[in-house]
Design a protein around this motif. Structure first.
Motif, PDB file in Angstrom:
ATOM      1  N   UNK A   1       0.838  -1.212   0.000  1.00 46.19           N
ATOM      2  CA  UNK A   1       0.000   0.000   0.000  1.00 46.19           C
ATOM      3  C   UNK A   1       0.871   1.259   0.000  1.00 46.19           C
ATOM      4  N   UNK A   2       1.931   1.262   0.803  1.00 45.42           N
ATOM      5  CA  UNK A   2       2.815   2.430   0.811  1.00 45.42           C
ATOM      6  C   UNK A   2       3.471   2.615  -0.555  1.00 45.42           C
ATOM      7  N   UNK A   3       3.882   1.498  -1.157  1.00 47.76           N
ATOM      8  CA  UNK A   3       4.493   1.595  -2.475  1.00 47.76           C
ATOM      9  C   UNK A   3       3.523   2.117  -3.516  1.00 47.76           C
ATOM     10  N   UNK A   4       2.284   1.651  -3.452  1.00 45.54           N
ATOM     11  CA  UNK A   4       1.269   2.085  -4.424  1.00 45.54           C
ATOM     12  C   UNK A   4       0.951   3.564  -4.271  1.00 45.54           C
TER      13      UNK A   4
ATOM     14  N   UNK B   1       8.337   6.579   3.538  1.00 45.92           N
ATOM     15  CA  UNK B   1       7.745   6.736   4.866  1.00 45.92           C
ATOM     16  C   UNK B   1       7.913   5.484   5.719  1.00 45.92           C
ATOM     17  N   UNK B   2       8.653   4.482   5.210  1.00 45.54           N
ATOM     18  CA  UNK B   2       8.981   3.301   6.000  1.00 45.54           C
ATOM     19  C   UNK B   2      10.292   3.532   6.745  1.00 45.54           C
ATOM     20  N   UNK B   3      10.334   3.124   8.018  1.00 45.30           N
ATOM     21  CA  UNK B   3      11.569   3.169   8.801  1.00 45.30           C
ATOM     22  C   UNK B   3      11.830   1.779   9.386  1.00 45.30           C
TER      23      UNK B   3
ATOM     24  N   UNK C   1      14.431   4.945   3.444  1.00 44.96           N
ATOM     25  CA  UNK C   1      15.708   5.445   3.976  1.00 44.96           C
ATOM     26  C   UNK C   1      16.496   4.319   4.626  1.00 44.96           C
ATOM     27  N   UNK C   2      17.815   4.509   4.810  1.00 47.08           N
ATOM     28  CA  UNK C   2      18.631   3.483   5.493  1.00 47.08           C
ATOM     29  C   UNK C   2      18.093   3.185   6.882  1.00 47.08           C
TER      30      UNK C   2
ATOM     31  N   UNK D   1       4.874   6.324   8.099  1.00 42.55           N
ATOM     32  CA  UNK D   1       3.616   5.573   8.054  1.00 42.55           C
ATOM     33  C   UNK D   1       3.765   4.142   8.542  1.00 42.55           C
ATOM     34  N   UNK D   2       4.980   3.629   8.505  1.00 40.27           N
ATOM     35  CA  UNK D   2       5.195   2.241   8.940  1.00 40.27           C
ATOM     36  C   UNK D   2       6.586   2.124   9.554  1.00 40.27           C
ATOM     37  N   UNK D   3       6.671   1.284  10.578  1.00 35.12           N
ATOM     38  CA  UNK D   3       7.943   1.101  11.292  1.00 35.12           C
ATOM     39  C   UNK D   3       8.161  -0.386  11.517  1.00 35.12           C
TER      40      UNK D   3
END
Length: 735
Positions: free
Chosen positions: A150-153, A159-161, A185-186, A401-403
């Protein structure tokens, strides 16, 4: 139905008393069919790797047949299988050479811990309530995959960590590849007692951003600055072995050892001379020693090389660090500084005295693949980026948005002033790969529990502790007890479900395949020319617990760019949070011999072991100098309150002459809100009250920069194994 999934329902009367379903006719105990062939009563020793601290020691695991309570397909039952009974050091491993510390010995308790998470969980109650319901692995993987898809779409993969502990080897490479392929991000490495400052200093001084190894065994004179190298710092097992050789391994020669630190550590208790310098003044002591050596022309200034050239006033003999000035800054008598400097002139002071890369001096371990993924240390990682993450979320909640969280507990390892918990509570989706509920994983929406280390494929590239080129490797020593999965395999599964750019970045079906590919590269670098050579290399590495270069060591390191070239560093007085009139004491948190940074407090053996100096068990304490305690009316075991500008804790007092009168010292490890039945709600943590200060060159947490007020609260109780300290040799020592 295959053999693995066949289950046989029987009446297991012998084990019924131990199971929750005892006495309930609706829950018959399941006897699972054995999944492996074993010889009853015959022990097998298998290789392993210790993961309980960053040292990277090798293990051997004693495995014998036995009955175990397990979970298969979401159903609890009993199975006869190979069980890990005992851990010992791998005699062939170049880091620990057959020895193992108490923390490593306790690793077997992770497998059998009663509060270990046994299958995937999904949050069912309010966030942080600890209310979860069991779900299948299929549902858990679909939940995680759909969130990432969903984040990719939405075009927001950034926004992923991903928060992890300090990683090396294959796991680090896998996660880095995963994030790069996803467009995130890294990762952010979480480590309370990080060595980032030391790596930065070595990059500036020697061109190598790496934790060094010290050739203690061949040293004649050692001065240590606040490094508890026999207790918790760097590679304690390797350093204990070398220390023993240094003190007793050479006929008619016993090296001299001096420890400089504000609180007597286990290492300081073994020193010939203990110098209680003021907090933050270690560097001044070192420069004062260098001043005497240069001033008396015991060594030329040019011998300082690159390290000396970085220091303002080096070529002029460091005129601002005369012994009288050093005394003013550190509290150490000037005469003592002069005497120590003259003794050092016959021994070592690293660059100035030409001991870098020489017998008895300082080395940097060679890495298998300089510059390759997973081979270099996490020089830029650390808690500072956790602070930045928290600030980012608080200021812009939609940015994350996601961790994902793996082998890290940033809420426990960060000062409360950083507001990490408040930040993570705002993240819409958190997935944890933890094996236990802790302060961070209890906030997760989804938990995909990892295998215990003894149940999984492991590899490691020790950063120090040996001058030999070494790469650790261990297949699973035992089969998984419960319905868990190796996090590395879970990430590969998710990557394949997402497809796209992951296909090229992570082509392996399993983590075992990925490790095989890494060791094939290593085999090629060592001269393998055929598949048969590589097969034999892989086979031998599994049997031995890794690969290491035989023969004479070739110490080196991965040189970095000439960072800091042309710069000059002048002395800056240490800065502390809190006015000295209102907060008169320096708070010195220290890594616990048993709990390390707090990540091992859930192991009951670690709670039961008496502290090596205080003999305290099952609790926390604050060390207070006898003169200070007498002045404040504090007795042994009394409950006292420590107050900083950012928090307070109540903790029993331990009257100790091994701490300076203006310092109070407290171990890290206890004070968990959530961390199994053995650690939850036990003791207090000094981390919670630390000031949010950072070291300016690297940005890492300045964990010794907080001042506190000490108040007597009431009579208390301190559980001591040996009744406390009986000797106080430094009680009347002038400072």
């Amino acid at each position: 139905m295959d053999r693995r999934h066949f289950i046989k329902v029987t009446a297991v009367t012998g084990a019924s008393a131990a199971l929750a379903s005892c006495g309930n006719p609706e829950h018959q105990i399941i006897r699972f069919m054995p999944e492996e062939s074993l010889v009853p009563g015959v022990a097998v020793w298998k290789p392993g790797l210790c993961t309980l601290c960053p040292a990277g020691c090798g293990l051997i695991v004693r495995v014998m047949e036995g009955d175990a309570e397990i979970v298969r397909g979401g159903r609890p039952g009993v199975i006869r299988m190979g069980l890990a009974k005992k851990l010992e050091g791998n005699p062939a491993h170049p880091v620990n050479r057959g020895r193992l510390c108490p923390r490593g010995q306790a690793g077997v308790q992770i497998v059998y811990h009663p509060d270990r998470l046994r299958q995937p969980l999904k949050r069912s109650g309010p966030r942080g309530s600890g209310e979860f319901r069991q779900i299948s692995w299929g549902a858990a993987l679909e939940e995680l995959t759909s969130r990432l898809r969903e984040l990719g779409s939405n075009g927001t993969p950034q926004s992923l960590r991903f928060l992890t502990g300090p990683l090396r080897g294959g796991r680090r490479e896998l996660i880095d590849r995963f994030l790069a392929a996803y467009g995130a991000p890294p990762r952010i490495a979480v480590e309370l007692f990080t060595d980032d400052v030391l790596r930065r200093a070595n990059a500036l001084s020697f061109g190598i951003a790496q934790v060094p190894s010290f050739d203690l065994a061949r040293s004649r004179q050692v001065v240590s600055f606040s490094a508890d190298f026999l207790g918790t710092w760097n590679s304690p097992v390797a350093q204990n072995l070398a220390y023993g050789e240094m003190r007793q391994g050479r006929p008619n020669e016993r090296a001299r050892f001096v420890q400089v630190e504000p609180r007597m550590s286990q290492t300081g208790a073994n020193a010939d001379e203990w110098l209680p310098a003021r907090p933050g003044s270690d560097g001044v002591v070192a420069l004062g020693l260098a001043h005497v050596i240069l001033d008396e022309r015991l060594r030329p200034a040019s011998a300082g090389g690159r390290a000396g050239a970085l220091i303002e006033g080096w070529d002029d003999g460091l005129p601002h660090y005369a012994p009288e000035i050093v005394q003013e800054h550190t509290g150490l008598p000037a005469a003592r500084v002069v005497r120590l400097a003259r003794q050092l002139a016959t021994g070592a002071l690293n660059a100035l005295l030409g001991s870098v890369g020489q017998p008895g001096g300082l080395f940097f371990s060679e890495q298998p693949e300089p510059g390759a993924p997973g081979a270099a240390p996490d020089a830029s990682a650390g808690v500072r980026r956790v602070r930045a993450l928290a600030e980012e979320i608080v200021s812009s909640p939609a940015s994350v948005q996601a961790l994902l969280v793996y082998d890290a507990n940033p809420i426990y390892a960060s000062p409360a002033a950083w507001r990490v918990r408040q930040a993570l509570e705002q993240v819409p989706f958190i997935a944890s790969f933890g094996s236990f509920l802790d302060e961070t994983s209890v906030l997760a929406d989804l938990i995909l529990p990892d295998h215990a280390p003894l149940e999984a494929w492991l590899d490691d590239l020790p950063e120090s502790g040996t001058t030999q080129l070494a790469a650790g490797l261990a297949p699973p020593a035992v089969r998984p007890l419960h319905d868990t999965r190796a996090t590395a395999d879970v990430l590969l599964d998710v990557a394949h479900r997402l497809g796209g750019s992951f296909d090229g970045a992570l082509p392996w079906q399993t983590f075992e395949e990925m490790l095989r590919a890494r060791f094939d590269r290593l085999a090629n670098a060592q001269g393998a020319t055929s598949d048969a050579d590589r097969d034999e290399f892989w086979k031998q590495a599994q049997a031995r617990g890794g690969w290491w270069r035989e023969g004479p060591a070739r110490p080196s390191g991965a040189p970095v760019a000439r960072a800091g070239a042309g710069r000059r560093f002048a002395y800056e007085p240490p800065r502390f949070d809190g006015d000295s009139t209102e907060y008169p004491f320096h708070l010195l948190p220290f890594a616990s011999q048993t709990f390390f940074d707090g990540s091992l407090a859930h192991l009951p053996w670690m709670q039961e072991i008496p502290d090596v100096l205080s003999s305290v068990m099952w609790g926390s304490w604050v060390e207070i100098n006898p003169r200070t305690a007498e002045r404040l009316g504090i007795g042994q075991g009394d409950l006292v309150e420590l107050v900083s500008r950012h928090g307070r804790v109540e903790v029993p007092a331990l009257i100790s002459p091994g701490v300076a009168p203006d310092v109070v010292a407290m171990p890290v490890g206890q004070g968990h809100a959530h961390f199994t039945r053995y650690a939850s709600g036990r003791g207090a943590s000094p981390v919670s009250m630390l000031a949010p200060m950072v070291e300016p060159e690297t940005g890492t947490l300045a964990w010794a920069a907080t001042r506190v007020l000490v108040r007597h609260v009431a009579a208390g109780r301190l559980v001591l194994f040996a009744g406390g300290l009986r000797e106080r040799p430094y009680e009347h020592e002038p400072r």
